[in-house]
Design a protein around this motif. Structure first.
Motif, PDB file in Angstrom:
ATOM      1  N   GLY A  39     -23.638 -47.915 -24.626  1.00  0.00           N
ATOM      2  CA  GLY A  39     -24.615 -48.695 -25.377  1.00  0.00           C
ATOM      3  C   GLY A  39     -26.047 -48.475 -24.937  1.00  0.00           C
ATOM      4  O   GLY A  39     -26.963 -48.455 -25.768  1.00  0.00           O
ATOM      5  N   ASP A  42     -27.327 -45.297 -26.531  1.00  0.00           N
ATOM      6  CA  ASP A  42     -27.444 -45.529 -27.974  1.00  0.00           C
ATOM      7  C   ASP A  42     -28.758 -46.235 -28.286  1.00  0.00           C
ATOM      8  O   ASP A  42     -29.485 -45.856 -29.211  1.00  0.00           O
ATOM      9  CB  ASP A  42     -26.296 -46.395 -28.494  1.00  0.00           C
ATOM     10  CG  ASP A  42     -24.942 -45.693 -28.505  1.00  0.00           C
ATOM     11  OD1 ASP A  42     -24.850 -44.525 -28.077  1.00  0.00           O
ATOM     12  OD2 ASP A  42     -23.970 -46.344 -28.938  1.00  0.00           O
ATOM     13  N   ARG A  43     -29.057 -47.279 -27.503  1.00  0.00           N
ATOM     14  CA  ARG A  43     -30.274 -48.060 -27.738  1.00  0.00           C
ATOM     15  C   ARG A  43     -31.538 -47.265 -27.417  1.00  0.00           C
ATOM     16  O   ARG A  43     -32.540 -47.375 -28.117  1.00  0.00           O
ATOM     17  CB  ARG A  43     -30.227 -49.356 -26.937  1.00  0.00           C
ATOM     18  CG  ARG A  43     -29.168 -50.338 -27.458  1.00  0.00           C
ATOM     19  CD  ARG A  43     -29.209 -51.678 -26.744  1.00  0.00           C
ATOM     20  NE  ARG A  43     -28.909 -51.587 -25.323  1.00  0.00           N
ATOM     21  CZ  ARG A  43     -27.684 -51.586 -24.802  1.00  0.00           C
ATOM     22  NH1 ARG A  43     -26.627 -51.654 -25.592  1.00  0.00           N
ATOM     23  NH2 ARG A  43     -27.504 -51.518 -23.490  1.00  0.00           N
ATOM     24  N   GLU A  48     -25.963 -44.206 -32.751  1.00  0.00           N
ATOM     25  CA  GLU A  48     -24.747 -44.954 -32.412  1.00  0.00           C
ATOM     26  C   GLU A  48     -23.645 -43.989 -32.007  1.00  0.00           C
ATOM     27  O   GLU A  48     -23.468 -42.940 -32.620  1.00  0.00           O
ATOM     28  CB  GLU A  48     -24.290 -45.785 -33.611  1.00  0.00           C
ATOM     29  CG  GLU A  48     -25.221 -46.929 -33.925  1.00  0.00           C
ATOM     30  CD  GLU A  48     -24.697 -47.807 -35.055  1.00  0.00           C
ATOM     31  OE1 GLU A  48     -23.473 -47.796 -35.306  1.00  0.00           O
ATOM     32  OE2 GLU A  48     -25.520 -48.488 -35.675  1.00  0.00           O
TER      33      GLU A  48
END
Length: 149
Positions: A39, A42-43, A48
């Motif tokens: 995550g 991804d951020r 994603e």
């Protein structure tokens, strides 16, 4: 706010091993390799399901680094590996070398080719562009004035 230094340049590649070998042949040293996913990445990159591998290479003086990244997911758009030097966007990375002929010979042994020709700029530099794996263009400059760049 003040920028302290330029940390690295990122280059996305399909063949991480070939790109890493190219820069190691040029004289950079491999300082690390790692899988990257989760995550947090991804951020950071705004995608994603990122699954990637990275290799970090560094100049001998420790002041310049390149992060080579191979994305396994998500799949990205393909770039033009034969894009000319005047195409918009990040086009090349430049390095000062001690012996241009030797540097080019070593890179050619890894499949690299001259983009144009080796040229002398006044009595200051011997220069060329070399295209390596993934279409990466590297400018090489040998200082003819006997100075270390």
């Amino acid at each position: 706010m003040t920028i302290r230094r330029m940390d690295h340049v990122g280059i996305v590649v399909d063949d991480l091993a070939a790109a890493t070998a190219f820069f190691v042949e040029l004289g950079l040293r491999l300082t690390g390799e790692a899988p990257v996913e989760g995550g947090w990445v991804d951020r950071v990159v705004g995608l994603e399901g990122v699954r990637a591998e990275i290799a970090m290479v560094e100049t001998p003086d420790g002041h310049g680094r390149i992060e080579l990244t191979r994305f396994h997911a998500p799949s990205g758009g393909g770039g033009d590996r034969h894009a000319p030097a005047n195409t918009r966007g990040l086009r090349h990375v430049a390095f000062a070398v001690d012996d241009l002929d030797a540097a080019v010979a070593g890179l050619r042994s890894r499949g690299a080719e001259l983009v144009g020709e080796m040229e002398r700029y006044q009595d200051s530099y011997l220069l060329c562009y070399v295209r390596g794996p993934e279409g990466i263009i590297v400018e090489l400059a040998e200082d003819l004035r006997g100075l270390q760049a």
